[in-house]
Design an enzyme around this catalytic site. Structure first.
Site, PDB file in Angstrom:
ATOM      1  N   ASP A  72     -11.903 -11.093 -30.652  1.00  0.00           N
ATOM      2  CA  ASP A  72     -11.069 -10.478 -31.675  1.00  0.00           C
ATOM      3  C   ASP A  72     -11.506  -9.019 -31.776  1.00  0.00           C
ATOM      4  O   ASP A  72     -12.503  -8.591 -31.178  1.00  0.00           O
ATOM      5  CB  ASP A  72     -11.146 -11.209 -33.013  1.00  0.00           C
ATOM      6  CG  ASP A  72      -9.913 -10.895 -33.870  1.00  0.00           C
ATOM      7  OD1 ASP A  72      -9.174  -9.945 -33.537  1.00  0.00           O
ATOM      8  OD2 ASP A  72      -9.682 -11.582 -34.880  1.00  0.00           O
TER       9      ASP A  72
HETATM   10  C1  NOJ Z   1      -7.561  -8.712 -35.714  1.00  0.00           C
HETATM   11  C2  NOJ Z   1      -6.931 -10.018 -36.043  1.00  0.00           C
HETATM   12  O1  NOJ Z   1      -7.901 -10.922 -36.549  1.00  0.00           O
HETATM   13  C3  NOJ Z   1      -6.248 -10.668 -34.866  1.00  0.00           C
HETATM   14  O2  NOJ Z   1      -5.594 -11.817 -35.304  1.00  0.00           O
HETATM   15  C4  NOJ Z   1      -5.300  -9.698 -34.228  1.00  0.00           C
HETATM   16  O3  NOJ Z   1      -4.616 -10.319 -33.166  1.00  0.00           O
HETATM   17  C5  NOJ Z   1      -6.078  -8.496 -33.766  1.00  0.00           C
HETATM   18  N1  NOJ Z   1      -6.708  -7.862 -34.899  1.00  0.00           N
HETATM   19  C6  NOJ Z   1      -5.213  -7.489 -33.029  1.00  0.00           C
HETATM   20  O4  NOJ Z   1      -4.366  -6.845 -33.888  1.00  0.00           O
END
Ligand code: NOJ
Length: 740
Positions: A281
């Site tokens: 993530d």
């Molecule tokens: C953080 C988020 O937790 C995740 O779900 C998302 O896909 C990414 N950022 C990218 O934006």
């Protein structure tokens, strides 16, 4: 099979019938030409500069230069035919010309936005959910996007956690089915088709169980609970061929998910035999430093890659550290090769080596920019996601010829809010959104009058608009109040401790109620809110979530009875925050409370009932359904027999309608205790007024299996309650005995 003949078969399998090279062969050949830096480059993902969805470290100039050098494998938040083409051109200047993958959060629709995912889940309609992702994939791929970071299949039992809006709610079975439908929708007829995008099962794992519902917080739970409640949607996604997985930000029992060998190596890439790749993530590799699990970026990179995280989203740890770690012998180059292979396979499957620009197509983009068919679908899907919570004296549906209707509340003329949280790419484009005012106006007879007063803001103490709202209400035959939380009050990093209507909204509602006018309340939210007073005193209540581009029309269709609501809650709605976490499939305890009055030395609160305001699976219709007694094929079963459950459901009201018939079981005794109810099946049936439909379910021993304290997954002989009903509370029960 002997080793030699096995190798021969594998050799034949790897050359297809036309004598062309298979993807595996092409990947191996490419890999053999790559330098260590080029390999690591494939494991790097940066965000574009326009729509950052997290804290950004990248400097745009260096990123562009790095792409040209083959040091970047993927970009997120780069979209649009022209933009993706421009980035791809840079990648093709690199030595090996390996194309980039473009990823984006396509979460509840893309150009056409659909209900927030928790709202979609309330439709319990797997066909519609799949179709909505088909549309989202078609639109997104036409904008050059190859990959969505969805579905989020995190089970969540705590509405304080803002990301409940993005999932399918609290139940593992429902969440698994919905996750699968979404993956099917995104990936369509298979990667490589122009309208298919890669899906991503996230966040692996247990992100929804953050302590206190506070986003990014720790998770501490037994492995049994993890395997039984939180992992099944991921396991099913892996088996269904989801293209990618994403790590979660949390630690699980002290080990950050990003470097958690148990879930990544032992389960996902081990016993589940997953072939896709895992992306971190946003920044989650680097975040292992503040977690206290890695002392610096180097250790973070080492731990993440060894555990099985293949791609580094925005941490900048892999590019900086992995080459050194390989040279120092701390990371075997085969670990890197495996990660690179997984990513290259996807690039081949997407057809990017045949034509790196195949998704960057301005003509397709134009066709999908305002696709009326998609909007039509969105309108219908929105109406099917609405949950009717209360309809005292059949205040709903309203007549289209009601002389004077007043729409009061901060969401009445709002446009952008209807998009919900994840609509990053078009967040400033509000022209196409149908407001609630416009939707209602579209449905009312020409001779009727629609009044409007804002009444209050969403979240401040300003009561200066009350007087006008009260005067407006007084002029109306019926008042529609529209209250709730702002669309940016639920979503990532949007945990809330107070889930009541924010600001002075409830005061406004009470003032309007004093006029004595009949009131219908629309609740706009991405999570279960608390509205005890309204639930007791307001005659009509519809939970409308955030419904997307066509929100106003979807709401009006239900308000005026063009669509009969059939949504059911995918989460338990507590009475007040003090009950959280609250979910229907809890254990019985050794001292269960029998009722709400006897609270002495039982598992209860001395100041609050145990039961929620609205149970999981709850939702009304404008018609009434009557359940006959269920029939079981047998009450004594042995071994691998199947249990057939049949039930007649009649529509005895005045409207055609849809009912979600729900099947629960309870395993009465076990070597580990079992929940008081577990959803094991549901069917959404359309029944015309006056008609009856037979609904059938089949249970097999597979449905009785559970994890014991040593993580064996099996079932046990014994007694089981079989329950069928209209929600998790109102069920009829029959008992069966099932022996091995
Ligand atoms: C953080 C988020 O937790 C995740 O779900 C998302 O896909 C990414 N950022 C990218 O934006």
């Amino acid at each position: 099979m002997k080793k030699a003949s096995f190798l021969l078969v594998m050799g034949i399998l790897s050359i297809n019938t036309f004598g062309q090279k298979t993807i595996d062969q092409k990947v191996s050949e490419l890999l053999s030409q790559m330098t260590l830096n080029e390999k690591v480059g494939q494991l790097v993902q940066y965000s574009g500069f326009e729509y950052a969805t997290g804290p950004q470290n990248s400097n745009s100039v260096t990123v562009l230069e790095e792409i040209k050098q083959g040091r970047v494998g993927s970009m997120l938040n780069v979209a649009g035919g022209e933009e993706t083409r421009n980035f791809q051109k840079l990648a093709l200047q690199s030595r090996l010309k390996i194309p980039l993958l473009f990823g984006q959060d396509v979460i509840h629709g893309y150009r056409t936005t659909f209900p927030v995912n928790l709202g979609q889940a309330a439709s319990w309609d797997l066909g519609l959910i799949e179709q909505s992702e088909r549309i989202a994939a078609t639109e997104a791929s036409a904008y050059g996007i190859h990959w969505t970071f969805a579905p989020m299949v995190d089970i969540a039992r705590d509405p304080r956690w803002g990301r409940v809006m993005e999932g399918a709610g609290e139940d593992t079975y429902l969440g698994t089915q919905i996750g699968l439908a979404r993956i099917k929708g995104f990936q369509g007829k298979g990667l490589g088709n122009l309208d298919a995008i890669m899906a991503c099962a996230k966040h692996f794992a247990a992100y929804g169980a953050a302590v206190g519902g506070r986003d990014y917080n720790s998770v501490d739970m037994s492995l049994r609970q993890l395997n039984e409640t939180y992992l099944p949607p991921f396991k099913a996604a892996s088996a269904a061929g989801v293209a990618t997985f994403m790590n979660s930000f949390n630690d699980i029992n002290g080990i950050p998910a990003t470097a958690n060998k148990y879930i990544l190596r032992d389960l996902l890439k081990g016993s589940w035999d997953y072939q896709g790749f895992v992306v971190s993530d946003w920044g989650s590799i680097g975040e292992m430093i503040p977690h206290g699990y890695a002392k610096d970026m180097k250790e973070a990179a080492e731990k993440a890659i060894l555990a099985g995280s293949d791609m580094d989203m925005e941490s900048r740890a892999y590019m900086a550290e992995l080459p050194k770690l390989v040279q120092e012998g701390k990371v075997d180059v085969r670990v890197i090769d495996d990660a690179v292979k997984r990513i290259l396979v996807k690039k081949f499957e997407m057809g990017l080596f045949d034509d790196p620009y195949r998704y960057s197509n301005e003509k397709r983009q134009k066709e999908q920019t305002d696709n009326l068919e998609n909007r039509k679908f969105g309108r219908m899907f929105g109406s099917k996601s609405i949950v009717l919570l209360k309809n005292q004296n059949n205040i709903l549906p309203l007549s289209r010829s009601t002389k004077t209707v007043a729409l009061i509340g901060p969401f009445g003329k709002e446009k952008i809010a209807n998009h919900g949280f994840w609509s990053i790419a078009f967040k400033d484009d509000n022209q196409r959104i149908v407001s609630q005012f416009d939707g209602i106006k579209n449905q009312l007879d020409k001779s009727s009058v629609l009044l409007y007063a804002k009444g209050s803001n969403v979240d401040d103490q300003d009561t200066s608009m009350f007087a006008e709202a009260i005067e407006t209400a007084k002029k109306a035959d019926v008042v529609i109040m529209t209250l709730g939380e702002g669309h940016a009050m639920s979503g990532e990093a949007k945990s809330r401790s107070n889930l009541h209507f924010s600001g002075v909204q409830e005061d406004l509602l009470k003032e309007i109620a004093k006029t004595g006018k009949p009131i219908v309340l629309l609740i706009n939210a991405g999570r279960p809110l608390m509205f005890d007073w309204a639930a007791d005193y307001i005659p009509g209540i519809m939970y409308t979530w955030w419904l997307g581009t066509e929100a106003g029309n979807s709401i009006a269709d239900v308000l005026f009875g063009i669509v009969n609501p059939g949504g059911k809650l995918p989460m338990t709605f507590p009475r007040t925050e003090g009950q959280i976490p609250i979910y229907y499939n809890h254990y019985n305890t050794g001292r269960p409370a029998k009722n709400n009055t006897d609270r002495n030395y039982v598992s209860a609160y001395i100041d609050l009932d145990n039961d929620p305001k609205f149970p999981f699976g709850y939702g009304l219709s404008y018609t009434q359904f009557k359940y006959a007694d269920m029939n079981l094929s047998s009450t004594n079963l042995t071994g691998n027999q199947k249990l057939n459950i049949n039930i007649n459901v009649s529509n005895i009201g005045n409207y055609d309608g849809e009912e979600v018939v729900q099947l629960y079981i309870r395993d009465l005794f076990g070597k580990v205790i079992r929940p008081i109810k577990e959803l094991k099946g549901f069917q959404k049936v359309f029944i015309k007024k006056g008609e009856t439909k037979e609904v059938n379910f089949i249970l097999t021993p597979e449905d009785l299996k559970f994890y014991d304290d040593e993580l064996n997954f099996d079932w046990e002989s014994g007694e089981f309650d079989i329950m069928v009903g209209t929600n998790s509370k109102d069920v009829q029960t029959k008992r069966v005995n099932w022996v091995k």
